[in-house]
Design a protein around this motif. Structure first.
Motif, mmCIF file in Angstrom:
data_model
loop_
_atom_site.group_PDB
_atom_site.id
_atom_site.type_symbol
_atom_site.label_atom_id
_atom_site.label_comp_id
_atom_site.label_asym_id
_atom_site.label_seq_id
_atom_site.Cartn_x
_atom_site.Cartn_y
_atom_site.Cartn_z
ATOM 1 N N LEU A 25 -6.105 36.307 -54.015
ATOM 2 C CA LEU A 25 -4.719 36.523 -53.605
ATOM 3 C C LEU A 25 -4.427 35.676 -52.380
ATOM 4 O O LEU A 25 -5.027 35.876 -51.318
ATOM 5 N N GLY A 26 -3.518 34.715 -52.529
ATOM 6 C CA GLY A 26 -3.165 33.821 -51.436
ATOM 7 C C GLY A 26 -3.594 32.398 -51.730
ATOM 8 O O GLY A 26 -4.780 32.136 -51.904
ATOM 9 N N ALA A 27 -2.627 31.476 -51.765
ATOM 10 C CA ALA A 27 -2.921 30.086 -52.131
ATOM 11 C C ALA A 27 -2.685 29.136 -50.965
ATOM 12 O O ALA A 27 -2.187 28.022 -51.147
ATOM 13 N N GLY A 28 -3.055 29.580 -49.759
ATOM 14 C CA GLY A 28 -3.140 28.664 -48.636
ATOM 15 C C GLY A 28 -4.485 27.961 -48.659
ATOM 16 O O GLY A 28 -5.243 28.044 -49.635
ATOM 17 N N MET A 29 -4.810 27.269 -47.579
ATOM 18 C CA MET A 29 -6.077 26.544 -47.530
ATOM 19 C C MET A 29 -7.258 27.479 -47.743
ATOM 20 O O MET A 29 -8.218 27.137 -48.453
ATOM 21 N N VAL A 30 -7.229 28.676 -47.162
ATOM 22 C CA VAL A 30 -8.350 29.605 -47.297
ATOM 23 C C VAL A 30 -8.484 30.085 -48.733
ATOM 24 O O VAL A 30 -9.558 30.009 -49.335
ATOM 25 N N GLY A 31 -7.399 30.586 -49.312
ATOM 26 C CA GLY A 31 -7.467 31.103 -50.674
ATOM 27 C C GLY A 31 -7.815 30.052 -51.703
ATOM 28 O O GLY A 31 -8.632 30.288 -52.607
ATOM 29 N N VAL A 83 -1.426 31.518 -60.932
ATOM 30 C CA VAL A 83 -0.262 32.325 -61.297
ATOM 31 C C VAL A 83 0.683 32.325 -60.103
ATOM 32 O O VAL A 83 0.316 32.798 -59.024
ATOM 33 N N GLN A 84 1.868 31.774 -60.277
ATOM 34 C CA GLN A 84 2.868 31.795 -59.214
ATOM 35 C C GLN A 84 3.828 32.941 -59.475
ATOM 36 O O GLN A 84 4.702 32.882 -60.340
ATOM 37 N N SER A 85 3.653 34.012 -58.736
ATOM 38 C CA SER A 85 4.456 35.213 -58.941
ATOM 39 C C SER A 85 4.281 36.134 -57.752
ATOM 40 O O SER A 85 3.260 36.081 -57.043
ATOM 41 N N ASP A 86 5.254 37.007 -57.526
ATOM 42 C CA ASP A 86 5.132 38.003 -56.466
ATOM 43 C C ASP A 86 4.073 39.037 -56.837
ATOM 44 O O ASP A 86 4.043 39.537 -57.965
ATOM 45 N N ILE A 87 3.223 39.371 -55.875
ATOM 46 C CA ILE A 87 2.229 40.418 -56.065
ATOM 47 C C ILE A 87 2.903 41.756 -55.790
ATOM 48 O O ILE A 87 3.477 41.967 -54.716
ATOM 49 N N GLN A 88 2.838 42.664 -56.768
ATOM 50 C CA GLN A 88 3.493 43.965 -56.611
ATOM 51 C C GLN A 88 2.525 45.075 -56.230
ATOM 52 O O GLN A 88 2.879 45.967 -55.466
ATOM 53 N N SER A 89 1.308 45.048 -56.766
ATOM 54 C CA SER A 89 0.333 46.086 -56.410
ATOM 55 C C SER A 89 -1.081 45.593 -56.677
ATOM 56 O O SER A 89 -1.305 44.706 -57.513
ATOM 57 N N VAL A 90 -2.030 46.182 -55.948
ATOM 58 C CA VAL A 90 -3.453 45.914 -56.135
ATOM 59 C C VAL A 90 -4.140 47.279 -56.176
ATOM 60 O O VAL A 90 -4.139 48.010 -55.180
ATOM 61 N N THR A 91 -4.708 47.634 -57.316
ATOM 62 C CA THR A 91 -5.311 48.951 -57.487
ATOM 63 C C THR A 91 -6.679 48.828 -58.129
ATOM 64 O O THR A 91 -6.965 47.871 -58.846
ATOM 65 N N GLN A 92 -7.516 49.837 -57.866
ATOM 66 C CA GLN A 92 -8.860 49.867 -58.437
ATOM 67 C C GLN A 92 -8.919 50.927 -59.520
ATOM 68 O O GLN A 92 -8.461 52.056 -59.326
ATOM 69 N N ASN A 93 -9.505 50.570 -60.661
ATOM 70 C CA ASN A 93 -9.626 51.472 -61.799
ATOM 71 C C ASN A 93 -11.052 51.405 -62.305
ATOM 72 O O ASN A 93 -11.421 50.467 -63.015
ATOM 73 N N ALA A 129 -14.489 50.319 -62.708
ATOM 74 C CA ALA A 129 -15.226 49.116 -62.314
ATOM 75 C C ALA A 129 -14.340 47.881 -62.225
ATOM 76 O O ALA A 129 -14.839 46.782 -61.999
ATOM 77 N N HIS A 130 -13.044 48.043 -62.422
ATOM 78 C CA HIS A 130 -12.146 46.887 -62.437
ATOM 79 C C HIS A 130 -11.026 47.045 -61.420
ATOM 80 O O HIS A 130 -10.665 48.151 -61.007
ATOM 81 N N TRP A 131 -10.476 45.906 -61.053
ATOM 82 C CA TRP A 131 -9.281 45.848 -60.229
ATOM 83 C C TRP A 131 -8.107 45.412 -61.086
ATOM 84 O O TRP A 131 -8.260 44.602 -62.017
ATOM 85 N N GLN A 132 -6.943 45.948 -60.778
ATOM 86 C CA GLN A 132 -5.714 45.569 -61.458
ATOM 87 C C GLN A 132 -4.761 44.947 -60.436
ATOM 88 O O GLN A 132 -4.387 45.603 -59.457
ATOM 89 N N VAL A 133 -4.418 43.702 -60.657
ATOM 90 C CA VAL A 133 -3.432 43.022 -59.820
ATOM 91 C C VAL A 133 -2.159 42.884 -60.648
ATOM 92 O O VAL A 133 -2.144 42.172 -61.656
ATOM 93 N N THR A 134 -1.134 43.580 -60.213
ATOM 94 C CA THR A 134 0.132 43.555 -60.943
ATOM 95 C C THR A 134 1.105 42.631 -60.230
ATOM 96 O O THR A 134 1.375 42.805 -59.032
ATOM 97 N N THR A 135 1.602 41.656 -60.950
ATOM 98 C CA THR A 135 2.598 40.736 -60.411
ATOM 99 C C THR A 135 3.940 41.021 -61.087
ATOM 100 O O THR A 135 4.057 41.915 -61.931
ATOM 101 N N ALA A 136 4.932 40.266 -60.717
ATOM 102 C CA ALA A 136 6.250 40.427 -61.339
ATOM 103 C C ALA A 136 6.230 40.066 -62.810
ATOM 104 O O ALA A 136 7.138 40.451 -63.556
ATOM 105 N N ASP A 137 5.179 39.351 -63.256
ATOM 106 C CA ASP A 137 5.166 38.845 -64.630
ATOM 107 C C ASP A 137 4.047 39.404 -65.497
ATOM 108 O O ASP A 137 4.150 39.389 -66.720
#
Length: 413
Positions: free
Chosen positions: A8-14, A219-229, A231-239
């Motif tokens: 998450l994050g597409a600057g130099m670090v990400g 993926v270029q989209s707004d991040i709406q939520s980051v949740t753990q389920n 053993a997996h993580w769910q990253v929900t974007t606008a798309d």
């Protein structure tokens, strides 16, 4: 099958983290609301600062603090409301800047900086970005012999401790490199190790293109939520919703707010900054990156023109822009170099993501399996992105990193 990681994050670090994980055979998705390199990484001075082995401490002497209070300095400005909102981390920053604490922090911080050229080099080559990079160092210019002499002594210390190379230039030698400087400038330190970049945003974009060429996905989209389920993580974007075993949060100045939703309270604050591009008055030309060290701004010969970057502005992340600091820097800069017209209508504004002990967080989140953190790089995210990616990829692979990572772990807060 390889583990899937979402960065998450597409600057130099990400981007650098995503690139290194893809190199290790991971399936990697990079997510940001904007294209790579278009936020904080876009607007910096474009220096990969191998010489910057000492982070910027909070002023501790009364003379400097009193000089800041009228709020007219070029190198630092503040807004009372922004200071009040960040009073706790700023007090902690002041504490960590004591002589005793700072002496402990410097070698830890320097261990990261010393990796910057080693880790940028392979990425520049893989991205075919050599045309953006110069390996000629940069100039720190001075008006007064006393302040230059004091800085030379400091340079000699870091040379002996951290293998930082430099030359001292008198007025005549400096004019050989920059013949259009005014008579006010009497000499300079030429830092020899750093590399400079004519378009910082383009370098990040080139690294991102190399990541995609290796099989990575953006993926270029707004991040709406980051949740753990389980053993997996769910990253929900606008798309879409993306599922992964690992999530890396590298959201720069927005990291602290995002982590509150996962139960973490990091003492983050920002140092905002501005830039503007200028033409030059013919036939003058700026040949090198110049920092006016006694005033606190930098001039850089970028592809878009001569970029003037300001010092730090202490304010809330999303407060409206205030161009008074830029105007003050421009007024001084015009007295030492023949700048021409502004090339943009309004200044660019960004924010450096900071932590009170001047070191980033790099490593696993304390209370969530599969959540990794990389933020708080302050003034040096552009310099330290590839080193962060290199080290974090080792940690995520269960390998022992090249340097000791305990000073950068999240648990210290």
């Amino acid at each position: 099958m390889s583990r899937h990681a979402v960065v998450l994050g597409a600057g130099m670090v990400g981007v650098s983290i995503a690139w290194h994980l893809q190199q290790r055979g991971r399936q990697v998705t990079l997510v940001d609301r904007r294209q790579p390199g278009q936020e904080t990484s876009f607007g910096n001075a474009g220096i990969i600062q191998r010489e910057s082995v000492r982070p910027y401490p909070f002023p501790r002497d009364i003379k400097t603090i009193l000089s800041v209070l009228p709020n007219r300095r070029v190198d630092i400005r503040y807004r009372p409301r922004g200071m009040w909102n960040a009073v706790s981390p700023l007090l902690s920053y002041w504490h960590h800047s004591s002589s005793r604490r700072y002496q402990q922090i410097v070698p830890e911080y320097a261990s990261l900086i010393q990796l910057c050229l080693k880790t940028h080099g392979p990425m520049i080559e893989a991205a075919g970005a050599e045309h953006l990079v110069r390996r000629e160092g940069w100039l720190e210019i001075y008006r007064t012999p006393e302040k230059l002499a004091k800085r030379v002594k400091e340079a000699e210390e870091v040379r002996d401790l951290y293998d930082v190379q430099f030359e001292v230039l008198d007025r005549q030698a400096l004019l050989g490199k920059e013949p259009d400087l005014s008579d006010d400038i009497i000499g300079a330190i030429h830092w020899l190790d750093p590399w400079t970049v004519a378009d910082p945003g383009a370098l990040v974009a080139a690294y991102a293109a190399s990541f995609v060429a290796q099989g990575g996905r953006i993926v270029q989209s707004d991040i709406q939520s980051v949740t753990q389920n389980e053993a997996h993580w769910q990253v929900t974007t606008a798309d879409e919703t993306i599922s992964a075993e690992d999530v890396v949060l590298a959201l720069g100045p927005w990291a602290g707010d995002w982590l509150k939703g996962l139960g973490y309270r990091f003492p983050t604050f920002v140092k905002r900054g501005y830039h503007m591009h200028y033409s030059t008055q013919a036939p003058s030309r700026l040949h090198n990156w110049l920092m006016d060290a006694e005033v606190g701004y930098l001039l850089a010969p970028m592809n878009a023109g001569v970029r003037l970057t300001t010092g730090a502005e202490l304010d809330r992340l999303e407060s409206p822009a205030d161009e008074h600091q830029l105007d003050a820097a421009e007024k001084v800069a015009r007295r030492i170099f023949p700048l021409g017209e502004r090339r943009e209508q309004t200044a660019w504004k960004g924010a450096r993501p900071c932590l009170p002990d001047m070191k980033p967080v790099i490593g696993p989140a304390p209370h969530h399996d599969g959540l990794w953190l990389a933020f708080g790089h302050g003034h040096q995210g552009f310099t330290l992105g590839p080193a962060t990616g290199y080290l974090l990829a080792d940690m995520m692979d269960g390998k022992t990193p090249e340097i000791e990572m305990a000073p950068f772990r999240a648990e210290r807060f």
